[in-house]
Write an enzyme that holds these catalytic residues in place. Structure first.
Site, short mmCIF file in Angstrom:
data_model
loop_
_atom_site.label_atom_id
_atom_site.label_comp_id
_atom_site.label_asym_id
_atom_site.label_seq_id
_atom_site.Cartn_x
_atom_site.Cartn_y
_atom_site.Cartn_z
N GLU A 98 0.85 -1.21 0.00
CA GLU A 98 0.00 0.00 0.00
C GLU A 98 0.88 1.25 0.00
O GLU A 98 0.69 2.16 -0.80
CB GLU A 98 -0.92 0.00 1.22
CG GLU A 98 -1.65 1.29 1.45
CD GLU A 98 -2.13 1.44 2.88
OE1 GLU A 98 -2.06 2.58 3.39
OE2 GLU A 98 -2.55 0.45 3.49
N HIS A 99 1.86 1.29 0.88
CA HIS A 99 2.74 2.46 0.96
C HIS A 99 3.63 2.60 -0.28
O HIS A 99 3.92 3.72 -0.70
CB HIS A 99 3.59 2.40 2.23
CG HIS A 99 2.83 2.80 3.44
ND1 HIS A 99 2.79 4.09 3.89
CD2 HIS A 99 2.04 2.07 4.28
CE1 HIS A 99 2.02 4.16 4.96
NE2 HIS A 99 1.56 2.95 5.21
#
Length: 99
Positions: free
Chosen positions: A56-57
């Protein structure tokens, strides 16, 4: 969708399996997009827990076509905001800006 009239929501399924749902709402001059994946921490193999959140990051870290913080600058320069979340059963990303 309980929040919408029958004709307010349009759903499309692409050949690659991606489902696109469109709901127009003209109450405010905003554009918002959300991208939901039906994959979250519950789908992680033993030994690499946390990988969903790491990926996600990484989505905000850039790519060959949009290096470094290009995406972030594009959204914030037009007054927009963005974020993401990873949960047990899903990961989603959103962007919102004035129309």
């Amino acid at each position: 969708f309980a929040f919408a009239k029958d004709n307010d929501v349009h759903s499309y399924k692409l050949a690659n399996g991606l489902t696109i749902i469109v709901k127009e709402n003209h109450r405010a001059p905003l554009i918002a997009t959300e991208l939901w994946y039906h994959v979250g921490s519950a789908n992680e193999p033993q030994g690499i827990t946390g990988i969903s959140h790491v990926l996600e990051h990484m989505m905000f870290e850039g790519s060959l076509n949009y290096p470094n913080d290009t995406f972030s600058k594009m959204i914030t320069q037009i007054g927009g905001q963005f974020n993401a979340e990873t949960n047990t059963d899903y990961t989603y990303f959103y962007e919102e800006t004035n129309a």
